[in-house]
Write an enzyme that holds these catalytic residues in place. Structure first.
Site, mmCIF file in Angstrom:
data_model
loop_
_atom_site.group_PDB
_atom_site.id
_atom_site.type_symbol
_atom_site.label_atom_id
_atom_site.label_comp_id
_atom_site.label_asym_id
_atom_site.label_seq_id
_atom_site.Cartn_x
_atom_site.Cartn_y
_atom_site.Cartn_z
ATOM 1 N N ASP A 10 0.844 -1.203 0.000
ATOM 2 C CA ASP A 10 0.000 0.000 0.000
ATOM 3 C C ASP A 10 0.879 1.253 0.000
ATOM 4 O OD1 ASP A 10 0.864 -0.171 2.605
ATOM 5 O OD2 ASP A 10 -1.133 -0.089 3.522
ATOM 6 N N ASP B 240 -0.758 -6.237 0.116
ATOM 7 C CA ASP B 240 -1.185 -5.619 1.373
ATOM 8 C C ASP B 240 -2.700 -5.535 1.464
ATOM 9 O OD1 ASP B 240 1.066 -5.043 2.864
ATOM 10 O OD2 ASP B 240 1.398 -3.089 1.938
ATOM 11 N N GLU C 59 -0.951 -5.329 8.886
ATOM 12 C CA GLU C 59 -0.229 -4.692 9.986
ATOM 13 C C GLU C 59 -0.936 -4.967 11.301
ATOM 14 O OE1 GLU C 59 0.170 -0.512 9.130
ATOM 15 O OE2 GLU C 59 1.053 -0.893 7.162
ATOM 16 N N GLU D 293 9.423 -3.484 10.347
ATOM 17 C CA GLU D 293 9.806 -2.202 9.732
ATOM 18 C C GLU D 293 10.326 -1.241 10.800
ATOM 19 O OE1 GLU D 293 6.882 -0.462 7.120
ATOM 20 O OE2 GLU D 293 8.125 1.309 6.739
HETATM 21 O O1 KIV Z 1 3.581 -1.039 1.555
HETATM 22 C C1 KIV Z 1 4.755 -1.403 1.503
HETATM 23 O O2 KIV Z 1 5.472 -1.173 0.537
HETATM 24 C C2 KIV Z 1 5.277 -2.123 2.653
HETATM 25 C C3 KIV Z 1 6.759 -2.204 2.791
HETATM 26 C C4 KIV Z 1 7.263 -0.906 3.288
HETATM 27 C C5 KIV Z 1 7.193 -3.347 3.641
HETATM 28 O O3 KIV Z 1 4.547 -2.578 3.482
#
Ligand code: KIV
Length: 272
Positions: A50, A89, A119, A186
């Site tokens: 995302d 995501d 997340e 992260e």
């Molecule tokens: O959205 C994304 O690109 C991510 C990375 C930063 C791991 O979640």
């Protein structure tokens, strides 16, 4: 990693790669062209992140990204991949409860994702369990969680404060137990990532989490030097190459596999 066999890679294969000691290489891509280029260069995981809210839409964060956009980009990236694991995501507010999470994860799998990432820690255990029990491979994401930036203070290192580190330490094994097949960490201190890598069976894929991880992920636009404010832990792999984007990505793959990227560092400053 599976390039020798050409067999499509699944989230469940990553534990074996971790045990073999080979580092896992991941990068974001949001369309067929870049997804194919990454796969050709030997990237194991193509993440439809995302982060496209920032890299493609020019927003300040990921909160404005919705399911329809994720489905669109996931379908496009899936067209470019065959062997690499396509991980997508679940965007902000797409998993407020287990039922909605399942509906939305299924939409991503229907257009070619082979796993979803979400997340959250202990508050997400039930959701992770619900998805995994219904056949959806899940990757968890702890540390800096861009979807919670308004609440958690956002773009900074997470886990430097003892209570934050303890929350991450508690959540990671519980997520593994709930069925998560990998953990993205992260912007956490190197030592915390190393500690979790040692205790978890599933691979720890770091971004701004130091070199002692089972794999690394970066945002494509950051590592190509295209982002206006790349995080300090990223590196511009395009700079100085003669072979353009393909060479930059191949260099990233080589450096991660060899354990030369990232280098140990004092403390990272997050994106922005
Ligand atoms: O959205 C994304 O690109 C991510 C990375 C930063 C791991 O979640």
């Amino acid at each position: 990693m599976n390039s020798d066999t050409d067999k499509p890679l699944h989230l469940g294969d990553l534990e074996g790669i971790k045990r073999s000691g080979v580092r896992i290489v991941a990068l974001t891509a949001y369309d067929a062209c870049f997804a194919a280029l990454l796969e050709e260069a030997g990237v194991d995981i193509v993440l439809v992140g995302d982060s496209l809210g920032m890299t493609l839409h020019g927003a300040q964060g990921t909160l404005g990204v919705g399911m329809d956009e994720m489905v669109y980009h996931c379908r496009s990236a899936a067209t470019g991949t065959r062997r690499a694991l396509l991980l997508a995501d679940l965007p902000f507010m797409s998993y407020p409860d287990a039922t909605r999470a399942l509906e939305n994860a299924a939409r991503l799998l229907a257009v070619g994702a082979r796993a979803v990432k979400l997340e959250g820690g202990e508050e997400c255990l039930e959701i992770v369990r619900h998805l995994v029990l219904r056949g959806i491979p899940v990757c968890s994401h702890l540390g800096l969680q861009p979807q919670s930036m308004l609440q958690r203070g956002g773009l900074r290192m997470h886990g430097a404060r003892p209570e934050e580190a303890d929350r991450i330490r508690r959540a990671a094994p519980l997520l593994e137990e709930a069925g998560a097949g990998a953990l993205v960490l992260e912007c956490v201190p190197d030592a915390l990532a190393a500690e979790l890598r040692a205790v978890l069976r599933i691979p720890v894929i770091g971004i701004g989490a130091g070199p002692d991880c089972d794999g690394q992920v970066l945002v494509l636009h950051d590592m190509l030097g295209l982002s206006p404010n790349p995080p300090s832990f990223s590196r511009d792999f395009l700079r100085g190459t003669r072979g353009g984007v393909r060479e930059a990505v191949a260099n990233y793959v080589r450096e991660v596999r060899a354990g030369r990227f990232p280098e140990a560092r004092p403390q990272p400053t997050p994106r922005g």
